[in-house]
Design a protein around this motif. Structure first.
Motif, PDB file in Angstrom:
ATOM      1  N   ALA A   7     -39.613   3.592  27.811  1.00  0.00           N
ATOM      2  CA  ALA A   7     -38.401   4.384  27.552  1.00  0.00           C
ATOM      3  C   ALA A   7     -37.599   4.563  28.836  1.00  0.00           C
ATOM      4  CB  ALA A   7     -38.787   5.744  26.969  1.00  0.00           C
ATOM      5  N   LYS A   8     -38.311   4.671  29.965  1.00  0.00           N
ATOM      6  CA  LYS A   8     -37.637   4.827  31.265  1.00  0.00           C
ATOM      7  C   LYS A   8     -37.108   3.499  31.781  1.00  0.00           C
ATOM      8  CE  LYS A   8     -40.263   8.632  33.310  1.00  0.00           C
ATOM      9  NZ  LYS A   8     -39.273   9.695  33.205  1.00  0.00           N
ATOM     10  N   ARG A   9     -37.921   2.456  31.625  1.00  0.00           N
ATOM     11  CA  ARG A   9     -37.604   1.135  32.183  1.00  0.00           C
ATOM     12  C   ARG A   9     -37.806   0.066  31.105  1.00  0.00           C
ATOM     13  NH1 ARG A   9     -35.175   1.809  37.227  1.00  0.00           N
ATOM     14  NH2 ARG A   9     -36.225   3.552  38.264  1.00  0.00           N
ATOM     15  N   PRO A  10     -36.804  -0.152  30.256  1.00  0.00           N
ATOM     16  CA  PRO A  10     -36.976  -1.076  29.125  1.00  0.00           C
ATOM     17  C   PRO A  10     -37.323  -2.517  29.520  1.00  0.00           C
ATOM     18  CG  PRO A  10     -35.012   0.267  28.854  1.00  0.00           C
ATOM     19  CD  PRO A  10     -35.507   0.528  30.233  1.00  0.00           C
ATOM     20  N   SER A  11     -37.001  -2.911  30.761  1.00  0.00           N
ATOM     21  CA  SER A  11     -37.275  -4.310  31.138  1.00  0.00           C
ATOM     22  C   SER A  11     -38.693  -4.483  31.698  1.00  0.00           C
ATOM     23  CB  SER A  11     -36.253  -4.782  32.169  1.00  0.00           C
ATOM     24  OG  SER A  11     -36.396  -4.021  33.342  1.00  0.00           O
ATOM     25  N   MET A  12     -39.433  -3.396  31.818  1.00  0.00           N
ATOM     26  CA  MET A  12     -40.778  -3.481  32.407  1.00  0.00           C
ATOM     27  C   MET A  12     -41.736  -4.235  31.474  1.00  0.00           C
ATOM     28  SD  MET A  12     -43.170  -0.340  33.753  1.00  0.00           S
ATOM     29  CE  MET A  12     -42.013   0.470  34.802  1.00  0.00           C
ATOM     30  N   ASN A  13     -42.584  -5.070  32.065  1.00  0.00           N
ATOM     31  CA  ASN A  13     -43.625  -5.783  31.302  1.00  0.00           C
ATOM     32  C   ASN A  13     -44.957  -5.060  31.463  1.00  0.00           C
ATOM     33  OD1 ASN A  13     -42.253  -8.526  30.540  1.00  0.00           O
ATOM     34  ND2 ASN A  13     -41.659  -8.090  32.654  1.00  0.00           N
ATOM     35  N   PHE A  14     -45.831  -5.239  30.481  1.00  0.00           N
ATOM     36  CA  PHE A  14     -47.090  -4.473  30.502  1.00  0.00           C
ATOM     37  C   PHE A  14     -48.310  -5.362  30.306  1.00  0.00           C
ATOM     38  CE2 PHE A  14     -43.746  -1.582  29.330  1.00  0.00           C
ATOM     39  CZ  PHE A  14     -44.022  -0.461  30.093  1.00  0.00           C
ATOM     40  N   ILE A  15     -49.332  -5.043  31.088  1.00  0.00           N
ATOM     41  CA  ILE A  15     -50.651  -5.669  30.914  1.00  0.00           C
ATOM     42  C   ILE A  15     -51.671  -4.529  30.841  1.00  0.00           C
ATOM     43  CG2 ILE A  15     -52.438  -7.118  31.974  1.00  0.00           C
ATOM     44  CD1 ILE A  15     -50.134  -8.592  33.460  1.00  0.00           C
ATOM     45  N   PHE A  16     -52.580  -4.613  29.878  1.00  0.00           N
ATOM     46  CA  PHE A  16     -53.629  -3.593  29.781  1.00  0.00           C
ATOM     47  C   PHE A  16     -54.924  -4.119  30.394  1.00  0.00           C
ATOM     48  CE2 PHE A  16     -50.758  -1.913  26.603  1.00  0.00           C
ATOM     49  CZ  PHE A  16     -50.846  -0.558  26.859  1.00  0.00           C
ATOM     50  N   MET A  17     -55.616  -3.185  31.092  1.00  0.00           N
ATOM     51  CA  MET A  17     -56.971  -3.499  31.561  1.00  0.00           C
ATOM     52  C   MET A  17     -57.918  -2.709  30.668  1.00  0.00           C
ATOM     53  SD  MET A  17     -57.001  -3.381  35.707  1.00  0.00           S
ATOM     54  CE  MET A  17     -56.320  -1.732  35.898  1.00  0.00           C
ATOM     55  N   THR A  18     -58.967  -3.338  30.234  1.00  0.00           N
ATOM     56  CA  THR A  18     -59.883  -2.654  29.322  1.00  0.00           C
ATOM     57  C   THR A  18     -61.330  -2.772  29.784  1.00  0.00           C
ATOM     58  OG1 THR A  18     -60.777  -2.682  27.081  1.00  0.00           O
ATOM     59  CG2 THR A  18     -59.816  -4.721  27.843  1.00  0.00           C
ATOM     60  N   GLY A  19     -62.097  -1.735  29.487  1.00  0.00           N
ATOM     61  CA  GLY A  19     -63.533  -1.755  29.771  1.00  0.00           C
ATOM     62  C   GLY A  19     -64.319  -2.219  28.560  1.00  0.00           C
ATOM     63  N   HIS A  20     -63.626  -2.737  27.540  1.00  0.00           N
ATOM     64  CA  HIS A  20     -64.337  -3.274  26.369  1.00  0.00           C
ATOM     65  C   HIS A  20     -65.187  -4.470  26.800  1.00  0.00           C
ATOM     66  CE1 HIS A  20     -61.735  -0.729  23.956  1.00  0.00           C
ATOM     67  NE2 HIS A  20     -62.468  -1.026  22.912  1.00  0.00           N
ATOM     68  N   GLY A  21     -66.184  -4.761  25.951  1.00  0.00           N
ATOM     69  CA  GLY A  21     -67.142  -5.797  26.305  1.00  0.00           C
ATOM     70  C   GLY A  21     -66.524  -7.175  26.481  1.00  0.00           C
ATOM     71  N   SER A  22     -65.574  -7.507  25.611  1.00  0.00           N
ATOM     72  CA  SER A  22     -64.977  -8.833  25.689  1.00  0.00           C
ATOM     73  C   SER A  22     -63.550  -8.764  25.175  1.00  0.00           C
ATOM     74  CB  SER A  22     -65.765  -9.818  24.819  1.00  0.00           C
ATOM     75  OG  SER A  22     -65.551  -9.496  23.450  1.00  0.00           O
ATOM     76  N   GLU A  23     -62.815  -9.838  25.393  1.00  0.00           N
ATOM     77  CA  GLU A  23     -61.435  -9.866  24.909  1.00  0.00           C
ATOM     78  C   GLU A  23     -61.387  -9.795  23.381  1.00  0.00           C
ATOM     79  OE1 GLU A  23     -59.230 -12.977  26.742  1.00  0.00           O
ATOM     80  OE2 GLU A  23     -59.619 -12.192  28.752  1.00  0.00           O
ATOM     81  N   ASP A  24     -62.389 -10.387  22.726  1.00  0.00           N
ATOM     82  CA  ASP A  24     -62.434 -10.336  21.255  1.00  0.00           C
ATOM     83  C   ASP A  24     -62.588  -8.898  20.764  1.00  0.00           C
ATOM     84  OD1 ASP A  24     -62.035 -12.963  20.842  1.00  0.00           O
ATOM     85  OD2 ASP A  24     -64.151 -13.475  20.539  1.00  0.00           O
ATOM     86  N   ASP A  25     -63.493  -8.144  21.448  1.00  0.00           N
ATOM     87  CA  ASP A  25     -63.683  -6.736  21.079  1.00  0.00           C
ATOM     88  C   ASP A  25     -62.373  -5.987  21.204  1.00  0.00           C
ATOM     89  OD1 ASP A  25     -66.312  -7.194  20.706  1.00  0.00           O
ATOM     90  OD2 ASP A  25     -66.995  -6.263  22.567  1.00  0.00           O
ATOM     91  N   TYR A  26     -61.676  -6.236  22.330  1.00  0.00           N
ATOM     92  CA  TYR A  26     -60.433  -5.516  22.560  1.00  0.00           C
ATOM     93  C   TYR A  26     -59.373  -5.930  21.541  1.00  0.00           C
ATOM     94  CZ  TYR A  26     -56.284  -3.552  24.546  1.00  0.00           C
ATOM     95  OH  TYR A  26     -55.125  -2.844  24.706  1.00  0.00           O
ATOM     96  N   ARG A  27     -59.395  -7.218  21.171  1.00  0.00           N
ATOM     97  CA  ARG A  27     -58.405  -7.712  20.197  1.00  0.00           C
ATOM     98  C   ARG A  27     -58.569  -6.942  18.879  1.00  0.00           C
ATOM     99  NH1 ARG A  27     -59.402 -13.169  20.551  1.00  0.00           N
ATOM    100  NH2 ARG A  27     -58.319 -13.258  22.519  1.00  0.00           N
ATOM    101  N   ASN A  28     -59.808  -6.687  18.487  1.00  0.00           N
ATOM    102  CA  ASN A  28     -60.041  -5.901  17.272  1.00  0.00           C
ATOM    103  C   ASN A  28     -59.487  -4.497  17.436  1.00  0.00           C
ATOM    104  OD1 ASN A  28     -61.368  -7.988  16.017  1.00  0.00           O
ATOM    105  ND2 ASN A  28     -63.365  -7.376  16.823  1.00  0.00           N
ATOM    106  N   TYR A  29     -59.767  -3.910  18.622  1.00  0.00           N
ATOM    107  CA  TYR A  29     -59.319  -2.552  18.897  1.00  0.00           C
ATOM    108  C   TYR A  29     -57.789  -2.481  18.879  1.00  0.00           C
ATOM    109  CZ  TYR A  29     -58.221   1.440  21.933  1.00  0.00           C
ATOM    110  OH  TYR A  29     -57.695   2.590  22.479  1.00  0.00           O
ATOM    111  N   SER A  30     -57.147  -3.509  19.422  1.00  0.00           N
ATOM    112  CA  SER A  30     -55.691  -3.445  19.594  1.00  0.00           C
ATOM    113  C   SER A  30     -54.934  -4.005  18.394  1.00  0.00           C
ATOM    114  CB  SER A  30     -55.287  -4.228  20.846  1.00  0.00           C
ATOM    115  OG  SER A  30     -55.574  -5.588  20.651  1.00  0.00           O
ATOM    116  N   ALA A  31     -55.668  -4.461  17.373  1.00  0.00           N
ATOM    117  CA  ALA A  31     -54.994  -5.106  16.240  1.00  0.00           C
ATOM    118  C   ALA A  31     -53.908  -4.216  15.639  1.00  0.00           C
ATOM    119  CB  ALA A  31     -56.027  -5.459  15.175  1.00  0.00           C
ATOM    120  N   GLU A  32     -54.228  -2.935  15.493  1.00  0.00           N
ATOM    121  CA  GLU A  32     -53.252  -2.053  14.854  1.00  0.00           C
ATOM    122  C   GLU A  32     -52.115  -1.669  15.790  1.00  0.00           C
ATOM    123  OE1 GLU A  32     -55.470   2.085  14.687  1.00  0.00           O
ATOM    124  OE2 GLU A  32     -56.779   0.429  14.139  1.00  0.00           O
TER     125      GLU A  32
END
Lengths: 124, 221
Positions: A68-93
């Motif tokens: 909302a402050k910086r609409p052109s900003m790009n985002f990357i999340f770091m996660t402590g989930h076990g694997s990218e697949d686990d996180y993909r399930n978590y982030s599906a919604e």
């Protein structure tokens, strides 16, 4: 490229910022959502790298407020989930796309940031 | 009176999963910090190879940071090991002070995420009893989770084990919001099932902002 790193683990973001600086990337860091929002108020960052779980505010909520402050900003999340697949399930919604599993490889992080910036500029 | 084994089993599994996931996230963080510190050492070495001198103090700092995280990881894993072994015996001598300390450590990240400080109040006497250690930990967690939602403006939850005349008590205090806040469905059926299995009672003292779990038998000095 100007980067904002956000994680409540101070030593993680401060060391990562220093390592990015060795590679010619300017990185600021914050250990709370409040600090991150305050930094984004004063600085235009190209990319924000956010922990999924930050005290008192979720990474997704922080992303929404930073965007909302910086609409052109790009985002990357770091996660402590076990694997990218686990996180993909978590982030599906939530529909979040760019994420890296801790511990993060710095070269992979830089590559991901560059890819995001290229996509944002409409480059192939 | 028969126990609700199905509910106890389901609740226990949820608890075990929640704690295990939190522990794994904490260990991931430890590994991530070690990764960055080791990476920085590597960066400094590459720079030295290019002729940039390394300050020995810097190397010492990096090494001590890695050692610190290894100690942190070891503490986390020790807690996890104690927690995992709590299912070994259905009945065992349990020290309530130790159990509260373990639960405070295991719940640290949940508290931090909610901006709550957990304060362990030292007990003047040893409070031990024969109990089911896993059910006990599960009940403490559910009460602590509720208590964190009721903590006042200072966002502190105090925990204390106390010896009573006919048993023992765990006291959660500084729950200012308990007097005014809506406690929702607490204590839910799963909390009641654990209370029954542990032969314990729950008391909500709204006036003083406290929650008590009282164990009426088998407590020992």
């Amino acid at each position: 490229m100007k980067v904002l790193l956000v994680d409540d683990e101070r030593e993680l973001v401060s060391t990562l910022a220093e390592r990015l600086s060795f590679r010619g990337i300017q990185a600021d860091w914050a250990v709370s959502g409040e600090e991150a929002l305050s930094l984004a108020e004063k600085n235009a960052y190209d990319v924000a790298v956010l922990d999924v779980k930050i005290p008192r505010i979720s990474g997704l909520e922080l992303k929404r407020r930073l965007h909302a402050k910086r609409p052109s900003m790009n985002f990357i999340f770091m996660t402590g989930h076990g694997s990218e697949d686990d996180y993909r399930n978590y982030s599906a919604e939530t529909g979040e796309g760019s994420y890296l599993v801790k511990p993060v490889n710095i070269e992979t992080l830089i590559k991901t940031m560059n890819t995001l910036l290229k996509e944002n500029r409409g480059e192939p | 009176m028969s126990w609700n084994w199905e509910l106890l089993g389901e609740t226990g599994l949820q608890f075990f999963g929640k704690m295990s996931a939190s522990i794994s996230h904490e260990i991931k963080n430890v590994m991530a910090i070690i990764n960055e510190n080791a990476g920085l050492l590597e960066d400094l070495t590459v720079m030295a190879e290019k002729g940039l001198p390394i300050d020995p103090e810097r190397l010492k700092t990096q090494a001590s940071r890695i050692m610190k995280q290894i100690r942190r990881g070891d503490d986390i894993l020790r807690g996890m090991n104690r927690f995992a072994h709590s299912v070994d015996d259905p009945l065992r001598q349990a020290d309530l002070n130790d159990t509260l300390g373990l639960m405070a450590a295991l719940s640290g990240r949940f508290a931090s995420m909610r901006g709550v400080t957990l304060e362990l109040e030292p007990s003047s006497a040893q409070v031990s009893m024969i109990t089911n250690p896993f059910f006990l930990q599960n009940l403490i967690w559910l009460c602590l989770d509720f208590a964190m939602g009721c903590s006042g403006p200072g966002k502190t939850v105090a925990l204390k084990a106390e010896r009573m005349e006919n048993g023992a008590r765990i006291r959660f205090s500084k729950l200012q919001e308990l007097a005014t806040g809506n406690t929702g469905s607490f204590p839910e059926e799963r909390v009641k099932a654990l209370l029954q299995a542990l032969n314990a009672d729950l008391l909500m003292d709204r006036e003083h902002g406290e929650l008590h779990i009282t164990f009426s038998s088998r407590a020992e000095g």
